[in-house]
Design a protein around this motif. Structure first.
Motif, mmCIF file in Angstrom:
data_model
loop_
_atom_site.group_PDB
_atom_site.id
_atom_site.type_symbol
_atom_site.label_atom_id
_atom_site.label_comp_id
_atom_site.label_asym_id
_atom_site.label_seq_id
_atom_site.Cartn_x
_atom_site.Cartn_y
_atom_site.Cartn_z
ATOM 1 N N ILE A 94 48.123 -20.601 -31.478
ATOM 2 C CA ILE A 94 48.387 -20.341 -30.065
ATOM 3 C C ILE A 94 47.189 -20.703 -29.183
ATOM 4 N N ASP A 95 47.496 -20.930 -27.916
ATOM 5 C CA ASP A 95 46.479 -21.161 -26.887
ATOM 6 C C ASP A 95 46.196 -19.855 -26.147
ATOM 7 N N ILE A 105 49.671 -12.073 -26.053
ATOM 8 C CA ILE A 105 48.870 -12.318 -27.259
ATOM 9 C C ILE A 105 48.726 -11.034 -28.065
ATOM 10 N N ASN A 106 48.459 -9.921 -27.384
ATOM 11 C CA ASN A 106 48.316 -8.649 -28.097
ATOM 12 C C ASN A 106 49.631 -8.160 -28.680
ATOM 13 N N VAL A 125 45.819 -17.833 -35.144
ATOM 14 C CA VAL A 125 44.579 -18.515 -34.748
ATOM 15 C C VAL A 125 44.742 -18.956 -33.293
ATOM 16 N N GLN A 126 43.783 -18.555 -32.484
ATOM 17 C CA GLN A 126 43.843 -18.743 -31.036
ATOM 18 C C GLN A 126 42.724 -19.674 -30.584
ATOM 19 N N SER A 127 43.066 -20.581 -29.681
ATOM 20 C CA SER A 127 42.066 -21.482 -29.090
ATOM 21 C C SER A 127 41.918 -21.157 -27.612
ATOM 22 N N GLN A 193 39.116 -11.508 -28.784
ATOM 23 C CA GLN A 193 39.653 -12.837 -28.526
ATOM 24 C C GLN A 193 38.518 -13.861 -28.428
ATOM 25 N N PRO A 194 38.790 -15.125 -28.779
ATOM 26 C CA PRO A 194 37.756 -16.156 -28.676
ATOM 27 C C PRO A 194 37.286 -16.325 -27.235
ATOM 28 N N THR A 195 35.984 -16.500 -27.058
ATOM 29 C CA THR A 195 35.457 -16.792 -25.728
ATOM 30 C C THR A 195 35.807 -18.229 -25.358
ATOM 31 N N LEU A 196 35.545 -18.590 -24.103
ATOM 32 C CA LEU A 196 35.826 -19.948 -23.633
ATOM 33 C C LEU A 196 35.102 -20.963 -24.511
#
Length: 226
Positions: A94-95, A105-106, A125-127, A193-196
């Motif tokens: 996912i983005d 997302i949650n 896996v999130q981008s 969550q992944p940072t920018l």
């Protein structure tokens, strides 16, 4: 390095009937086409990218599609099966983009946590901001620079400018090992969550590489001597 269609240097082989399955629920066609590249690299792994259902690509819709395919409904029989013995896995790619709106997302992550109570094989896996960041790391070892990105109308346009000719899913996924290393090196997470300019796709890539490394190395070496 001159990139060639994979089939010109390594021919597809069929997975065994008892091959481990990786089911990959993808937001868009770019992700599906990327992961299809690795189909037929090894007989003991069956990589199965699953496109969104008629454009319903947000995390909640992907969740609902997986529920239908694995567990069915009153009107529809399930179409996919999971083998605990073979340790099959289900991944959602996912983005970040706008999906934090409505807490989508949650919602997906909470669903996976619940599923993992019975079968520990559900992953996401999130981008951040999008899958194109993963493609960027195939050819760049440092994070994108925000001052450069701001000069483009979209992050996707920026990535296309940083890869000569744009990313070609028919050949460039061969650099998956470089992408895994670069993205892991630049990975940061905040509040779950992944940072920018961080992506979690390297976790999925590690599984693919685990089964296909010898074939990947063979193809890369073959390209060098052409």
């Amino acid at each position: 390095m001159k990139y060639l269609n994979r089939n010109k240097i390594y021919h597809k082989i069929e997975p065994f009937k008892n091959a481990k399955k990786l089911y990959l629920f993808c937001e868009g066609d770019k992700e599906v086409n990327y992961f299809r590249y690795f189909q037929g690299f090894a007989s003991n792994i069956d990589i199965i990218p699953i496109p969104n259902d008629n454009g319903k690509s947000d995390p909640v819709k992907l969740k609902e599609n997986s529920e239908l395919l694995f567990f069915g409904s009153e009107a529809v029989n399930s179409k996919l099966t999971l083998s605990e013995e073979l340790q099959d896995e289900i991944w959602f790619v996912i983005d970040t983009d706008r999906w934090n709106e409505g807490d989508k997302i949650n919602i997906l992550k909470a669903y996976l946590a619940e599923r993992n109570k019975d079968y520990k094989g559900w992953f996401v896996v999130q981008s951040n901001p999008c899958f194109e960041l993963w493609l960027f790391y195939h050819f760049h070892s440092e994070r994108p620079r925000s001052d450069e990105v701001s000069g483009y109308s979209s992050f996707k346009e920026y990535v296309n400018s940083k890869i000569i000719g744009g990313f070609d899913n028919r050949s460039m996924p061969l650099e998956i090992q470089k992408a895994a290393l670069a993205s892991k090196e630049n990975f940061e997470i905040l509040n779950g969550q992944p940072t920018l300019y961080s992506t979690e796709v390297f976790y999925l890539a590690k599984q693919i590489i685990r089964f296909t490394k010898s074939q990947l190395d063979y193809c890369l070496e073959n390209l060098k001597i052409r």
